[in-house]
Write a protein that holds these residues in place. Structure first.
Motif, PDB file in Angstrom:
ATOM      1  N   CYS A  44     -28.514  27.152 -80.773  1.00 48.41           N
ATOM      2  CA  CYS A  44     -29.653  26.767 -79.941  1.00 48.41           C
ATOM      3  C   CYS A  44     -30.901  27.579 -80.288  1.00 48.41           C
ATOM      4  O   CYS A  44     -32.007  27.256 -79.833  1.00 48.41           O
ATOM      5  CB  CYS A  44     -29.316  26.942 -78.470  1.00 48.41           C
ATOM      6  N   GLU A  61     -21.407  27.070 -73.333  1.00 48.04           N
ATOM      7  CA  GLU A  61     -22.847  26.855 -73.284  1.00 48.04           C
ATOM      8  C   GLU A  61     -23.544  28.175 -73.553  1.00 48.04           C
ATOM      9  O   GLU A  61     -22.982  29.253 -73.337  1.00 48.04           O
ATOM     10  CB  GLU A  61     -23.280  26.332 -71.915  1.00 48.04           C
ATOM     11  N   CYS A  62     -24.778  28.114 -74.008  1.00 48.11           N
ATOM     12  CA  CYS A  62     -25.560  29.327 -74.214  1.00 48.11           C
ATOM     13  C   CYS A  62     -25.791  29.999 -72.863  1.00 48.11           C
ATOM     14  O   CYS A  62     -26.252  29.348 -71.916  1.00 48.11           O
ATOM     15  CB  CYS A  62     -26.888  28.996 -74.882  1.00 48.11           C
ATOM     16  N   CYS A  65     -29.920  29.513 -72.270  1.00 53.24           N
ATOM     17  CA  CYS A  65     -30.594  28.214 -72.110  1.00 53.24           C
ATOM     18  C   CYS A  65     -29.665  27.083 -71.716  1.00 53.24           C
ATOM     19  O   CYS A  65     -30.112  25.955 -71.500  1.00 53.24           O
ATOM     20  CB  CYS A  65     -31.333  27.847 -73.401  1.00 53.24           C
ATOM     21  N   SER A  67     -27.620  25.389 -73.443  1.00 51.42           N
ATOM     22  CA  SER A  67     -27.378  24.372 -74.466  1.00 51.42           C
ATOM     23  C   SER A  67     -25.893  24.330 -74.816  1.00 51.42           C
ATOM     24  O   SER A  67     -25.228  25.366 -74.877  1.00 51.42           O
ATOM     25  CB  SER A  67     -28.182  24.682 -75.729  1.00 51.42           C
ATOM     26  N   LEU A  69     -22.824  24.378 -77.103  1.00 52.32           N
ATOM     27  CA  LEU A  69     -22.671  25.078 -78.371  1.00 52.32           C
ATOM     28  C   LEU A  69     -21.534  24.552 -79.236  1.00 52.32           C
ATOM     29  O   LEU A  69     -21.493  24.817 -80.437  1.00 52.32           O
ATOM     30  CB  LEU A  69     -22.429  26.573 -78.113  1.00 52.32           C
TER      31      LEU A  69
END
Length: 257
Positions: A44, A61-62, A65, A67, A69
């Motif tokens: 990300c 997820e990040c 943020c 996002s 992954l």
């Protein structure tokens, strides 16, 4: 603009402290610091110190943020790629999903950390590290053999008979066989099985006696040879598939009961 860690907002470096020689310490101080990169860049675009990522990671997820992954490799396996720059150099498209999965697991079950370290040494065939852990384990107070997870549930620690829930439920004996280490296998059989002592080579007893480690009473304990992985395989079945150093072992009762 220089990237910072998305978690702690500090530069993406870490200091390595090296102790100086005694003479130098008296003249110039007790230590010197060296700065090396410590940068894990996710797909990300966010950057983390490696430890900051381990501390913050909980889902795929990040942590910064949110996002997604996870991606899928050409072979159809899920992966989580990053660009890692640290003391060892730059590594691109590095799959860190196994490491993050293990760390997330250990956050929930911290009492298994020692067991997993022991199992990793068995996978590497590192006899000296294995012996060191066994000796340390024997030196601990008996009450320390019962630990609690985050939920407060008590769990007994038995590094010899631990089975890896993240690695097909393999035992230390499975790991030793896979590593092709007869020395580790003999040690595990001596300490965690009921295998007839007459089957052991004399040098195994000599080494164990020198180190001060011998078989305890096995009453009520699982024989390590009886443990099966998630596919129902004994260590003997893996040895049969591998051959090589295990030729002549299957059928002797050394690796299965």
């Amino acid at each position: 603009m220089v990237a910072l860690c998305a978690a702690c907002h500090k530069p993406l470096v870490v200091e390595l402290v090296h102790e100086e020689d005694d003479d130098d310490m008296e003249m110039e101080g007790s230590s010197s610091a060296k700065t090396v990169p410590d940068d894990c860049q996710l797909t990300c675009g966010d950057h983390f110190h490696w430890q900051c990522l381990l501390d913050a990671y909980t889902v795929h997820e990040c942590p910064n943020c949110s996002s997604e992954l996870l991606t899928t490799s050409p072979s159809g396996v899920q992966q989580l790629l990053c660009t890692l720059n640290n003391e060892g150099g730059l590594q691109e498209d590095l799959d860190i999903l196994p490491l993050l999965t293990e760390e997330a697991y250990l956050k929930t079950y911290p009492h298994e950390r020692k067991c997993r370290a022991f199992l990793e040494f068995c996978r590497e065939g590192d006899l000296q590290a294995i012996i060191g852990m066994i000796q340390d384990d024997d030196d601990e107070e008996e009450e320390e053999d019962v630990m609690e997870d985050e939920a407060g549930n008590k769990a007994e620690v038995d590094i010899l008979r631990y089975q890896d829930p993240l690695g097909d439920m393999q035992s230390a004996l499975h790991a030793a066989v896979t590593a092709g280490s007869r020395e580790v296998a003999w040690l595990l059989l001596l300490l965690a099985s009921n295998l007839d002592l007459q089957q052991f080579p004399a040098e195994v007893f000599q080494e164990a006696e020198t180190l001060g480690i011998m078989r305890d009473d096995q009453t009520g304990k699982a024989d390590i040879r009886s443990l099966r992985d998630s596919q129902g395989r004994s260590a003997e079945q893996i040895a049969t598939e591998m051959g090589g150093v295990w030729t002549g072992w299957p059928g002797t009762g050394r690796l299965a009961i």
